[in-house]
Design a protein around this motif. Structure first.
Motif, PDB file in Angstrom:
ATOM      1  N   UNK A  82       0.696  -1.412  -0.098  1.00 28.84           N
ATOM      2  CA  UNK A  82      -0.082   0.038   0.187  1.00 28.84           C
ATOM      3  C   UNK A  82       0.848   1.187  -0.085  1.00 28.84           C
ATOM      4  N   UNK A  83       0.234   2.117  -0.231  1.00 24.55           N
ATOM      5  CA  UNK A  83       0.940   3.543  -0.367  1.00 24.55           C
ATOM      6  C   UNK A  83       0.450   4.029   1.063  1.00 24.55           C
ATOM      7  N   UNK A  84       0.985   5.033   1.564  1.00 22.79           N
ATOM      8  CA  UNK A  84       1.013   5.644   2.788  1.00 22.79           C
ATOM      9  C   UNK A  84       0.430   7.043   2.466  1.00 22.79           C
ATOM     10  N   UNK A  85      -0.509   7.534   3.251  1.00 25.92           N
ATOM     11  CA  UNK A  85      -1.091   8.963   3.009  1.00 25.92           C
ATOM     12  C   UNK A  85      -0.643   9.711   4.200  1.00 25.92           C
ATOM     13  N   UNK A  86      -0.042  10.729   3.693  1.00 25.07           N
ATOM     14  CA  UNK A  86       0.480  11.695   4.745  1.00 25.07           C
ATOM     15  C   UNK A  86      -0.188  12.919   4.576  1.00 25.07           C
ATOM     16  N   UNK A  87      -0.675  13.750   5.569  1.00 24.88           N
ATOM     17  CA  UNK A  87      -1.514  14.991   5.691  1.00 24.88           C
ATOM     18  C   UNK A  87      -0.830  16.018   6.266  1.00 24.88           C
ATOM     19  N   UNK A  88      -0.322  17.194   5.366  1.00 26.24           N
ATOM     20  CA  UNK A  88       0.454  18.109   6.100  1.00 26.24           C
ATOM     21  C   UNK A  88      -0.405  19.126   6.706  1.00 26.24           C
ATOM     22  N   UNK A  89       0.318  20.066   7.474  1.00 31.21           N
ATOM     23  CA  UNK A  89      -0.358  20.811   8.306  1.00 31.21           C
ATOM     24  C   UNK A  89      -1.411  21.998   7.563  1.00 31.21           C
ATOM     25  N   UNK A  90      -1.070  22.224   6.254  1.00 29.03           N
ATOM     26  CA  UNK A  90      -1.778  22.919   5.279  1.00 29.03           C
ATOM     27  C   UNK A  90      -2.776  22.293   4.618  1.00 29.03           C
ATOM     28  N   UNK A  91      -2.854  20.687   5.009  1.00 32.07           N
ATOM     29  CA  UNK A  91      -4.351  20.140   4.568  1.00 32.07           C
ATOM     30  C   UNK A  91      -3.972  19.351   3.268  1.00 32.07           C
TER      31      UNK A  91
END
Lengths: 159, 242
Positions: free
Chosen positions: A10-19
């Motif tokens: 799977x790929x990993x989803x990363x969410x940054x502070x600016x969304x």
């Protein structure tokens, strides 16, 4: 929680502070040591939030982690020089904070070294301004401190 | 770009600040102690001592003072020193005192550059063995003493313009580093002109892990040591007396 897909597929989803959400391969995500424990427990629906990392920083971090292994061993120095070349001092500081928080393999050294070069042989006033440091010494305390290490204050560059 | 993080000092952890300081010349790292109360003790925790800038001009007392202030508890990973650059009055005794002090603090990387014209010997025989040292770079210095303990974890050794009084000193040094992976020996000179033979007083084992070798004087380094190597470069710098 028993039906988790193998993280390696799977790929990993990363969410940054600016969304913004970035999908990265586990091989890339695993080089961010801070989130390593979270990757083990994540599946394709998991989104890992990165409170101290902006999209700009994550873009650069991914560029580094993908680009460095692709460079020939003799071209790594050139790749690293190119990587930091067009960044402003503010961008360098911000990126260092982000890679320091994520503990990105190899990139912490490069960014710390690059920032160090910006303050090498500079005056105390210059470095205070660079980091936004408020001088909380009384004049007498500061004078005492300078006197303690007087040899270290000779011959700095003009600001 | 839209800055969502304000990059002032409060966003930097002490760890990251120490990391920055560890890349600075020690003079600059020490100077940060007057920035603010938070910065005052930080330089002591940067695991590096670095006196190499040619524009510095300090006495050996500064090195003693920095070593003393750091104490024995704070780890020191990297020690770089250029005599005849910033430090003008050090002798063999000073250098072995500092290097041994650094080794006692868990040194991993030693980078020492003297000047052949100063005629200072690097007393390798007085240097403690180290199970932490991984990188050893010696530049423009004389070795006139026998190596005793060894550096079992050493992976990288660069000898640049190093003069060995006797060939066996070089052999002792190599035999004390069985896990060497990279050996650069540019212009090493052996003053007694002795070349390797099998009746040497101690056994030279093959350096099993050696990957890269770059030498300019092939006759100084016995082939038995380097037969496993994957990358071998010869660089003829000048002609040796034969």
């Amino acid at each position: 929680m028993a039906e988790k897909a193998s993280p390696s597929s799977n790929s990993i989803s990363l969410k940054t502070v600016d969304g913004k959400i970035f999908k990265v391969s586990p091989a890339i995500a695993n080089q961010m040591l801070t989130i390593q424990p979270l990757i083990k427990d994540s599946d394709s629906s998991t989104i890992i939030s990165l409170p101290d990392v902006a999209a700009f920083h994550l873009t650069k971090i991914i560029e580094y982690l993908e680009g460095k292994p692709a460079a020939a061993p003799s071209a790594v120095d050139a790749f690293e020089a190119q990587f930091v070349k067009d960044l402003s001092p503010e961008e360098l500081k911000g990126l260092l904070i982000a890679v320091g928080y994520l503990k990105v393999n190899g990139l912490v050294d490069l960014m710390a070294n690059t920032v160090a070069k910006l303050i090498e042989n500079k005056s105390v006033e210059y470095v205070r301004k660079f980091f936004g440091v408020v001088n909380d010494f009384t004049p007498a305390e500061e004078a005492k401190c300078r006197q303690e290490h007087a040899w270290a204050f000779d011959g700095v560059d003009e600001d | 770009m839209a800055e969502t993080v304000i990059n002032d000092i409060n966003n930097f952890s002490d760890d990251i600040l120490c990391h920055i300081l560890s890349f600075l010349p020690t003079k600059d790292a020490v100077a940060t102690s007057v920035l603010s109360k938070r910065f005052r003790p930080l330089w002591l925790f940067a695991p590096s001592i670095n006196f190499t800038q040619p524009n510095e001009d300090i006495g050996s007392w500064v090195v003693y003072s920095v070593m003393r202030m750091r104490g024995l508890k704070l780890p020191l990973k990297r020690f770089c020193l250029k005599i005849n650059g910033p430090i003008y009055d050090a002798d063999s005794f000073d250098i072995s005192t500092w290097v041994n002090g650094a080794i006692q603090r868990g040194l991993e990387n030693l980078d020492l550059s003297l000047s052949l014209s100063l005629d200072i010997n690097f007393p390798l025989g007085n240097i403690l063995g180290s199970k932490t040292l991984m990188v050893l770079k010696l530049n423009k210095l004389k070795v006139d003493n026998v190596f005793i303990d060894g550096f079992p974890c050493l992976k990288t050794m660069h000898l640049d313009d190093v003069v060995f009084k006797e060939h066996r000193h070089l052999m002792h040094l190599l035999s004390g580093c069985p896990n060497l992976e990279e050996l650069h020996a540019v212009k090493p000179v052996v003053e007694d002109g002795y070349t390797f033979n099998h009746d040497e007083e101690f056994e030279v084992q093959s350096l099993q892990n050696l990957v890269t070798v770059r030498v300019s004087m092939a006759d100084c380094i016995p082939m038995e040591c380097i037969r496993q190597v994957k990358f071998l470069g010869f660089k003829e710098v000048y002609h040796h007396h034969h």
